[in-house]
Design an enzyme around this catalytic site. Structure first.
Site, PDB file in Angstrom:
ATOM      1  N   ASP A 251      36.444 -67.840  15.738  1.00 40.67           N
ATOM      2  CA  ASP A 251      37.552 -68.405  16.519  1.00 40.67           C
ATOM      3  C   ASP A 251      38.117 -67.376  17.498  1.00 40.67           C
ATOM      4  OD1 ASP A 251      39.265 -70.410  17.311  1.00 40.67           O
ATOM      5  OD2 ASP A 251      40.725 -70.071  15.714  1.00 40.67           O
TER       6      ASP A 251
ATOM      7  N   HIS B 210      33.165 -68.659  25.282  1.00 39.56           N
ATOM      8  CA  HIS B 210      32.098 -69.208  24.435  1.00 39.56           C
ATOM      9  C   HIS B 210      30.773 -68.508  24.736  1.00 39.56           C
ATOM     10  CE1 HIS B 210      34.893 -72.128  23.109  1.00 39.56           C
ATOM     11  NE2 HIS B 210      34.841 -72.914  24.166  1.00 39.56           N
TER      12      HIS B 210
ATOM     13  N   LEU C  59      16.813 -63.283   6.113  1.00 43.37           N
ATOM     14  CA  LEU C  59      18.136 -63.915   6.198  1.00 43.37           C
ATOM     15  C   LEU C  59      18.025 -65.424   6.472  1.00 43.37           C
ATOM     16  CD1 LEU C  59      21.324 -63.438   6.650  1.00 43.37           C
ATOM     17  CD2 LEU C  59      20.734 -63.322   9.070  1.00 43.37           C
TER      18      LEU C  59
END
Ligand code: IPE
Ligand code: IPE
Ligand code: MG
Length: 250
Positions: free
Chosen positions: A26, A43, A137
């Site tokens: 955020d 973004h 991962l």
């Protein structure tokens, strides 16, 4: 029950490095506004932070990294911001998937895909299939994800897949239908950007997760900021309902 056990049914073991980290990324809009840039510039910059964090997690041997990219409520944003985010998601998938694959990373998307356009749905599927057998991962992207949506879709699937079974249902009945049934519950939750809320992220799975909130805005969340979160995690005592004495005497 599937591969992983539940923190409310069995006490999990936890090590120095969190096995699963879940992040609410955020603060992109505020990062941009501070620089007199349009929100979407934040973004765009945030994608770079994602790239760096994935690298750091792989290096630390974190097994699961889950990133909240777009919530089921983010459709409420202005149309142009929503379409920019969808485009950015598409571009990032196209651009990064080969490198993820090279690095033995498995990519999984959780969330309701029904509102995405066909091209994006196809790209997601292809990226998941390409990386499905990778053993490093596991990078999960939560897109059009909501914790309530997840619990409800799991409940509905549990019932429709076993129409003859009636309640009472158990955790073991429900858990295999949750979107992230392939992963253990998160050990560490990180939210950047200063807000102290879950915003309908993983409601079920965060039952015993350690929470870490930082004012750092997502595009500024660098290696040092991530290390601070890990250090904070390492100082926690995870009791899972027991007393501190029980832990030290064990
Ligand atoms: C997080 O940054 C990214 C998404 C929700 C897609 P924001 O866009 O929420 O940034 P702020 O909170 O307005 O600064
Ligand atoms: C949460 O951030 C969702 C994502 C980071 C994808 P928001 O910025 O949408 O959360 P609220 O609206 O401040 O709770
Ligand atoms: Mg926000």
């Amino acid at each position: 029950m599937g591969l992983f056990s539940s923190s409310t049914q069995t006490i999990p073991t936890s090590g120095e490095v969190p096995n699963h980290i879940a992040v609410i990324m955020d603060g992109n809009g505020r990062w941009a506004r501070k620089r007199f840039l349009p929100r979407v510039a934040g973004h765009k910059r945030g994608v770079e932070t994602v790239r760096d964090l994935v690298k750091q997690c792989a290096k630390l041997n974190v097994k699961f990294l889950t990133l909240f990219a777009f919530s089921s409520e983010n459709w409420r944003r202005p149309d142009d911001e929503v379409s920019f985010l969808m485009g950015l998601f598409m571009d990032a998938l196209k651009r990064e998937v080969a490198k993820l694959h090279e690095n033995n990373i498995r990519l999984v998307l959780i969330g309701d895909r029904s509102r995405f356009n066909d091209e994006l749905v196809k790209q997601i599927k292809a990226s998941e299939e390409l990386t499905a057998k990778n053993t490093g991962l596991t990078l999960t992207i939560a897109a059009n994800y909501g914790g309530r949506w997840d619990i409800l879709q799991a409940t509905n699937r549990m019932i429709t897949e076993n129409p003859s079974k009636t309640g009472p249902f158990t955790e073991e009945d429900l858990a295999p239908h949750l979107a992230m049934c392939y992963a253990p519950e998160p050990d560490l939750f990180i939210r950047t950007g200063g807000e102290k809320r879950i915003s309908n992220f993983l409601l079920w799975q965060l039952a015993y997760t350690e929470f870490y909130f930082t004012d750092t805005l997502w595009p500024d969340f660098d290696e040092e900021a991530f290390q601070a979160a890990i250090t904070s995690y390492q100082q926690r005592e995870r009791r899972f309902g027991r007393t501190s004495e029980q832990l030290t005497n064990a």
